[in-house]
Design a protein around this motif. Structure first.
Motif, mmCIF file in Angstrom:
data_model
loop_
_atom_site.group_PDB
_atom_site.id
_atom_site.type_symbol
_atom_site.label_atom_id
_atom_site.label_comp_id
_atom_site.label_asym_id
_atom_site.label_seq_id
_atom_site.Cartn_x
_atom_site.Cartn_y
_atom_site.Cartn_z
ATOM 1 N N SER A 1 0.924 -1.182 -0.128
ATOM 2 C CA SER A 1 -0.018 -0.044 0.066
ATOM 3 C C SER A 1 0.991 1.081 -0.094
ATOM 4 O O SER A 1 0.741 2.246 -0.646
ATOM 5 N N SER B 1 -5.122 -1.705 -4.728
ATOM 6 C CA SER B 1 -4.462 -0.550 -4.454
ATOM 7 C C SER B 1 -3.277 -0.343 -5.621
ATOM 8 O O SER B 1 -2.954 0.887 -6.064
ATOM 9 N N ALA C 1 2.149 1.761 -3.624
ATOM 10 C CA ALA C 1 1.166 2.255 -4.373
ATOM 11 C C ALA C 1 1.105 3.919 -4.106
ATOM 12 O O ALA C 1 0.822 4.539 -4.970
ATOM 13 N N ARG D 1 -1.143 1.845 -10.397
ATOM 14 C CA ARG D 1 0.037 2.092 -9.945
ATOM 15 C C ARG D 1 1.297 1.660 -10.597
ATOM 16 O O ARG D 1 1.437 0.294 -10.955
ATOM 17 N N GLN E 1 -4.124 -6.225 -1.852
ATOM 18 C CA GLN E 1 -3.345 -4.791 -2.033
ATOM 19 C C GLN E 1 -2.939 -4.814 -3.620
ATOM 20 O O GLN E 1 -2.912 -3.734 -4.141
#
Length: 307
Positions: free
Chosen positions: A57, A89, A60, A95, A85
């Protein structure tokens, strides 16, 4: 060199050139080979402790601010432990995070079944937008690292930590989305990923002694798989064998079967037969899991007999 040493050296080169490149680890920098980077790049290294979900996280979040984070842990903890995640995320949010899982499959050895991830590719393959890369040797890893760093999107790198036999020459040209044909042949095709590639090359020599001409293709990027090469080779030879250090469900065999779904071509497999791992050294685990050179030769003959 050990694969983790090559990995760390490439990271150092990239971090020196670009202050946005950073590394996050889960208290495993010694195991991953990146511990010395803390002294060299103190502002670009982050130890998140044994908290991989938080690590993913944070990465990200860093990506949202223009950083290029690489996160690393043992394979089961870099995939199944942080699956949500990665899905939400990182991948859903688009990302730019690189995820490195070390000691894939039986290479976890004495850490045993809890650390022996046989399903990581299956887990990550099911998440939209993910790229999966598994290096064969130090030459390929060294060529791939800057390409992976420049790729704008999430990538999972399945990395053997220690030394591997060198397969590629120093003139090797890497293409992230193009499979590498190591040997052309006409009787059957062997698709292989990761640490077993050198074993397949050896098996192809033994097959040649028996008059069997095997085509050997390294699939370094399992997702998205190079469908064009897979289909063309399978059509040419008429029989296929997949070889992987992973569960035969969800990994390379599954990706090849999906690519060949419309083809009437027999496909056999060498890999982990849908089971958990156990404590042992690599020679023992290869025998137990049916992943020796002899197993590859026997399975190649089986595939050939099904033509």
């Amino acid at each position: 060199m050990e694969m983790r040493a090559v990995y760390a050296a490439c990271l150092a080169e990239m971090m020196e050139k670009d202050k946005h490149v950073c590394v996050l680890d889960a208290d495993l920098s010694k195991a991953s080979g990146t511990i010395k980077l803390y002294q060299q790049f103190p502002d670009q290294m982050f130890d998140c402790g044994v908290a991989e979900q938080n690590m993913a996280s944070i990465a990200a979040g860093l990506s949202s601010y223009g950083f290029k984070p690489w996160i690393e842990s043992f394979t089961p903890f870099a995939t199944r432990r942080i699956c949500d995640q990665i899905a939400i995320s990182i991948s859903y949010a688009k990302r730019n995070v690189k995820i490195v899982g070390t000691d894939p499959g039986i290479s976890a050895e004495l850490n045993g079944g809890t650390h022996m991830s046989m399903e990581d590719m299956g887990v990550i393959r099911s998440i939209p937008g993910m790229v999966i890369f598994e290096p064969v040797d130090e030459v390929q890893l060294r060529a791939a690292m800057p390409v992976l760093n420049d790729y704008d999107g999430p990538v999972y790198v399945r990395m053997f930590r220690k030394q591997l036999p060198v397969v590629f020459g120093e003139d090797y040209k890497f293409d992230l989305f193009k499979a590498d044909t190591l040997k052309e042949g006409k009787d059957l095709t062997i698709f292989v990923s990761g640490m077993l590639t050198a074993d397949v090359v050896e098996a192809s020599k033994l097959l040649a002694e028996e008059g069997i001409d095997a085509e050997v293709i390294n699939i370094h990027t399992i997702k998205p798989i190079d469908k064009e090469t897979v289909i063309a080779s399978a059509r040419k030879t008429g029989a296929v064998l997949t070889v992987e250090n992973h569960n035969v469900i969800g990994g390379l065999q599954s990706a090849v079967l999906e690519a060949l779904a419309a083809e009437k071509i027999p496909v056999c497999a060498v890999g982990v037969e849908d089971r958990f791992g156990e404590v042992g050294k690599l020679p023992y685990l290869r025998e137990v899991m049916g992943m020796t050179v002899e197993n590859i030769v026997a399975s190649a003959k089986k595939a050939l007999s099904l033509k």
